[in-house]
Design a protein around this motif. Structure first.
Motif, short mmCIF file in Angstrom:
data_model
loop_
_atom_site.label_atom_id
_atom_site.label_comp_id
_atom_site.label_asym_id
_atom_site.label_seq_id
_atom_site.Cartn_x
_atom_site.Cartn_y
_atom_site.Cartn_z
N ASN A 27 0.80 -1.23 0.00
CA ASN A 27 0.00 0.00 0.00
C ASN A 27 0.83 1.28 0.00
O ASN A 27 0.29 2.36 0.18
CB ASN A 27 -1.00 0.04 1.16
CG ASN A 27 -2.03 -1.05 1.06
OD1 ASN A 27 -2.51 -1.35 -0.02
ND2 ASN A 27 -2.34 -1.66 2.17
N ASN A 39 -1.35 5.08 0.62
CA ASN A 39 -2.78 5.03 0.37
C ASN A 39 -3.53 4.66 1.63
O ASN A 39 -3.01 3.97 2.50
CB ASN A 39 -3.11 3.95 -0.68
CG ASN A 39 -2.47 4.23 -1.98
OD1 ASN A 39 -2.78 5.20 -2.62
ND2 ASN A 39 -1.56 3.37 -2.40
N ALA A 40 -4.77 5.10 1.70
CA ALA A 40 -5.68 4.68 2.76
C ALA A 40 -7.08 4.57 2.17
O ALA A 40 -7.42 5.30 1.24
CB ALA A 40 -5.67 5.70 3.90
N GLN A 41 -7.85 3.63 2.69
CA GLN A 41 -9.20 3.43 2.21
C GLN A 41 -10.15 3.31 3.40
O GLN A 41 -9.76 2.81 4.45
CB GLN A 41 -9.33 2.16 1.37
CG GLN A 41 -8.55 2.15 0.10
CD GLN A 41 -7.10 1.79 0.29
OE1 GLN A 41 -6.75 1.01 1.16
NE2 GLN A 41 -6.24 2.36 -0.54
N SER A 42 -11.37 3.75 3.20
CA SER A 42 -12.45 3.55 4.15
C SER A 42 -13.64 3.05 3.35
O SER A 42 -14.07 3.71 2.40
CB SER A 42 -12.78 4.85 4.87
OG SER A 42 -13.89 4.65 5.73
#
Length: 96
Positions: A27, A39-42
């Motif tokens: 990531n 990166n970050a996701q929710s």
């Protein structure tokens, strides 16, 4: 995975100088083994949010406040921020 050699060069670099390999590692976006972005996701029932940050530059004094995180990618190991991160500004020059 596949790697891509970007046409980036450090300012005033010679033609023979090593060109970093751009990769996605756990990531993180990296040049060789040094992080240039992440990166970050929710994800929720109604949708999702994806966020990417790139490291253009930073003040080393501010980085001294950060400790080695408990949760970190395997490829980082116990490297300090100075040994793990790289400034994109060093490859692409000043934006002014």
């Amino acid at each position: 995975g596949d790697t891509l050699v970007l046409p980036a060069k450090k300012a005033n670099a010679s033609a023979e100088e090593h060109q970093p390999r751009f990769q996605l590692r756990e990531n993180d976006y990296v040049f060789d083994e040094r992080k240039i972005g992440g990166n970050a996701q929710s994800i929720v029932k109604e949708g999702f949010l994806h966020h990417t940050s790139f490291l253009w530059d930073w003040d080393p004094l501010n980085m001294d406040y950060l400790t080695l995180p408990e949760k970190r990618p395997d490829y980082r190991g116990d490297r300090s921020h100075d040994d793990f991160l790289v400034r994109l500004r060093h490859y692409y020059g000043d934006s002014s």
